[in-house]
Design a protein around this motif. Structure first.
Motif, PDB file in Angstrom:
ATOM      1  N   GLY A   1       3.411  -9.293   1.042  1.00  0.00           N
ATOM      2  CA  GLY A   1       2.637  -9.865   2.388  1.00  0.00           C
ATOM      3  C   GLY A   1       0.645  -9.497   1.803  1.00  0.00           C
ATOM      4  N   LYS A   2       0.531  -9.909   2.911  1.00  0.00           N
ATOM      5  CA  LYS A   2      -0.772 -10.409   2.942  1.00  0.00           C
ATOM      6  C   LYS A   2      -1.673  -9.365   4.034  1.00  0.00           C
ATOM      7  CE  LYS A   2       0.328 -15.123   4.300  1.00  0.00           C
ATOM      8  NZ  LYS A   2      -0.005 -17.192   4.748  1.00  0.00           N
ATOM      9  N   LYS A   3      -0.996  -8.900   4.461  1.00  0.00           N
ATOM     10  CA  LYS A   3      -2.248  -7.630   4.899  1.00  0.00           C
ATOM     11  C   LYS A   3      -1.241  -6.455   4.234  1.00  0.00           C
ATOM     12  CE  LYS A   3      -3.093  -9.504   9.529  1.00  0.00           C
ATOM     13  NZ  LYS A   3      -2.605  -8.776  11.024  1.00  0.00           N
ATOM     14  N   SER A   4      -3.123  -5.359   4.272  1.00  0.00           N
ATOM     15  CA  SER A   4      -2.242  -4.362   3.617  1.00  0.00           C
ATOM     16  C   SER A   4      -3.069  -2.638   4.462  1.00  0.00           C
ATOM     17  CB  SER A   4      -2.501  -4.341   2.569  1.00  0.00           C
ATOM     18  OG  SER A   4      -2.606  -2.943   1.128  1.00  0.00           O
ATOM     19  N   ALA A   5      -2.698  -1.929   4.741  1.00  0.00           N
ATOM     20  CA  ALA A   5      -2.870  -1.036   5.057  1.00  0.00           C
ATOM     21  C   ALA A   5      -3.361   0.219   4.709  1.00  0.00           C
ATOM     22  CB  ALA A   5      -3.255  -0.384   7.358  1.00  0.00           C
ATOM     23  N   LEU A   6      -2.978   0.368   2.660  1.00  0.00           N
ATOM     24  CA  LEU A   6      -2.443   1.466   2.119  1.00  0.00           C
ATOM     25  C   LEU A   6      -4.077   1.855   1.648  1.00  0.00           C
ATOM     26  CD1 LEU A   6      -0.744  -0.246  -0.789  1.00  0.00           C
ATOM     27  CD2 LEU A   6      -0.151   0.919   0.978  1.00  0.00           C
ATOM     28  N   VAL A   7      -4.756   3.557   1.204  1.00  0.00           N
ATOM     29  CA  VAL A   7      -6.008   4.419   1.474  1.00  0.00           C
ATOM     30  C   VAL A   7      -5.376   4.745   0.152  1.00  0.00           C
ATOM     31  CG1 VAL A   7      -6.435   3.662   3.842  1.00  0.00           C
ATOM     32  CG2 VAL A   7      -5.572   5.813   2.983  1.00  0.00           C
ATOM     33  N   VAL A   8      -6.901   5.298  -0.489  1.00  0.00           N
ATOM     34  CA  VAL A   8      -6.467   6.861  -1.157  1.00  0.00           C
ATOM     35  C   VAL A   8      -6.026   7.910  -0.878  1.00  0.00           C
ATOM     36  CG1 VAL A   8      -7.588   8.694  -2.602  1.00  0.00           C
ATOM     37  CG2 VAL A   8      -8.958   5.634  -2.289  1.00  0.00           C
ATOM     38  N   GLY A   9      -4.755   8.572  -1.395  1.00  0.00           N
ATOM     39  CA  GLY A   9      -4.387   9.661  -0.572  1.00  0.00           C
ATOM     40  C   GLY A   9      -2.709   9.481  -0.698  1.00  0.00           C
ATOM     41  N   ASP A  10      -2.581   7.495  -0.280  1.00  0.00           N
ATOM     42  CA  ASP A  10      -1.369   7.720   0.165  1.00  0.00           C
ATOM     43  C   ASP A  10      -0.544   7.453  -1.148  1.00  0.00           C
ATOM     44  OD1 ASP A  10      -1.675   7.247   2.546  1.00  0.00           O
ATOM     45  OD2 ASP A  10      -1.689   4.568   2.430  1.00  0.00           O
ATOM     46  N   ARG A  11       0.490   8.042  -0.721  1.00  0.00           N
ATOM     47  CA  ARG A  11       2.252   8.631  -1.381  1.00  0.00           C
ATOM     48  C   ARG A  11       2.933   6.649  -1.622  1.00  0.00           C
ATOM     49  NH1 ARG A  11      -1.649  12.984  -1.868  1.00  0.00           N
ATOM     50  NH2 ARG A  11      -0.596  13.741  -3.445  1.00  0.00           N
ATOM     51  N   VAL A  12       3.077   6.194  -2.705  1.00  0.00           N
ATOM     52  CA  VAL A  12       4.066   5.048  -2.711  1.00  0.00           C
ATOM     53  C   VAL A  12       4.708   4.459  -3.707  1.00  0.00           C
ATOM     54  CG1 VAL A  12       1.505   3.747  -1.251  1.00  0.00           C
ATOM     55  CG2 VAL A  12       2.416   3.431  -4.053  1.00  0.00           C
ATOM     56  N   ARG A  13       5.905   3.858  -2.522  1.00  0.00           N
ATOM     57  CA  ARG A  13       7.137   3.522  -3.667  1.00  0.00           C
ATOM     58  C   ARG A  13       6.503   2.179  -4.396  1.00  0.00           C
ATOM     59  NH1 ARG A  13      10.200   8.002  -4.885  1.00  0.00           N
ATOM     60  NH2 ARG A  13      10.185   9.711  -3.760  1.00  0.00           N
ATOM     61  N   TRP A  14       7.044   2.281  -5.811  1.00  0.00           N
ATOM     62  CA  TRP A  14       6.634   0.349  -6.379  1.00  0.00           C
ATOM     63  C   TRP A  14       7.506   0.599  -7.667  1.00  0.00           C
ATOM     64  CZ3 TRP A  14       4.995   0.770 -12.077  1.00  0.00           C
ATOM     65  CH2 TRP A  14       4.950   1.324 -12.321  1.00  0.00           C
ATOM     66  N   LEU A  15       7.204  -1.181  -8.233  1.00  0.00           N
ATOM     67  CA  LEU A  15       8.439  -1.697  -8.801  1.00  0.00           C
ATOM     68  C   LEU A  15       7.182  -2.207 -10.381  1.00  0.00           C
ATOM     69  CD1 LEU A  15      11.430  -3.089  -7.234  1.00  0.00           C
ATOM     70  CD2 LEU A  15      11.910  -1.416  -8.735  1.00  0.00           C
TER      71      LEU A  15
END
Length: 304
Positions: A36-50
């Motif tokens: 997507g075009k927008k992202s609100a991720l910050v340091v400390g976030d836990r994410v799922r990725w490929l």
């Protein structure tokens, strides 16, 4: 039937623009981009990725795991997030340059509203004005905030023991204005910190700009002890706070607000106000009450 793709878990340890450094549970770091075009991720976030095209050094972030908390500031125009999933906020002050009590109060209110514990550090206590600045922090000790005094430049070994005890087993965000010795702390606790900054800067292709972004450092991975360094700031808006809720996030006012004659007391001028009575007795400092008034006016203004 096609099996769903299993997403890998990762920790956001740095970011610049739409590029993030994500660390796997095994300690491997890679560049990831959100969809997507927008992202609100910050340091400390836990994410799922490929992984992208089978490449284990680049990935795409598919999902943000639920956050325990988020520390941020907000003015009329924008919201600035510091970090997520924190155990503690370490507010780093110094005898010189003299700290702003208004900025200190704002940071503490943001932490209170997010449910994050806060510790105050006063550095450079070897300087002549130490006693005056110590006195300014007396009301915060009385409220129950931990206040650590030290002089990193002269007695780091003694100071680091107190700090390490406070930091052990926690994810701690360090906030403080420039010139207070925050970089001295980072480099003393983490001898390889500069190298990490350089590596991440190169990976993000952001050059010197990485020094103005938030970054995660492991103090001790085995005990989940981590330090997050965030750049200094000039303003700390609290537009996320409703004006009438302000006393609930100020422990000294909160302790007395329940005794007011009127349920909707603003604690500014009403008769039978328990907060004003506490100010007059000296149980609430005059400076804190003045800061409360300024914040109440700020948050009561019409929001467009």
């Amino acid at each position: 039937m096609t099996r769903p793709v299993e997403l890998d878990l990762g920790l956001v340890v740095a970011g610049h623009g739409r590029h993030y450094i994500v660390e796997t549970p095994e300690g491997h770091r890679l560049i990831c981009h959100p969809r997507g075009k927008k992202s609100a991720l910050v340091v400390g976030d836990r994410v799922r990725w490929l992984p992208v095209g089978g490449d284990q050094d680049e990935g795409v972030i598919e999902h943000l795991e639920p956050r325990r908390n988020l520390l941020f500031r907000q003015d009329e125009w924008k919201t600035k997030s510091f970090a997520a999933n924190l155990d503690q906020l370490l507010i780093w002050l110094a005898v010189d340059p003299q700290f702003s009590e208004s900025q200190l109060t704002r940071a503490l209110i943001a932490a209170e509203s997010a449910g994050i514990d806060a510790t105050i550090v006063l550095n450079k206590t070897d300087l002549p004005d130490a006693e005056a600045q110590r006195a300014r922090l007396a009301p915060y000790r009385a409220m129950g905030y931990a206040v650590i005094e030290l002089s990193l430049k002269h007695t780091f070994d003694a100071a680091s023991g107190t700090l390490n005890e406070r930091l052990a087993g926690r994810t701690t965000l360090v906030l403080g204005p420039s010139g207070t010795g925050k970089s001295t702390l980072i480099n003393a606790l983490l001898p390889g910190a500069r190298a990490q900054v350089g590596e991440i800067s190169q990976a993000l292709n952001s050059g010197r700009h990485t020094t103005t972004t938030t970054q995660w450092y492991w103090l001790d991975r085995a005990t989940n002890s981590a330090l997050i360094d965030s750049p200094g700031f000039q303003e700390f808006g609290l537009q996320q706070i409703e004006a009438q809720q302000l006393p609930a996030y100020m422990p000294d006012l909160r302790a007395h607000a329940g005794g007011c004659k009127f349920y909707n007391c603003t604690h500014r001028h009403e008769p039978g106000c328990a907060v004003i009575a506490a100010v007059e007795r000296g149980d609430i400092s005059a400076s804190r009450w003045r800061i409360y008034g300024d914040l109440l006016d700020e948050l009561s203004r019409t929001r467009w």
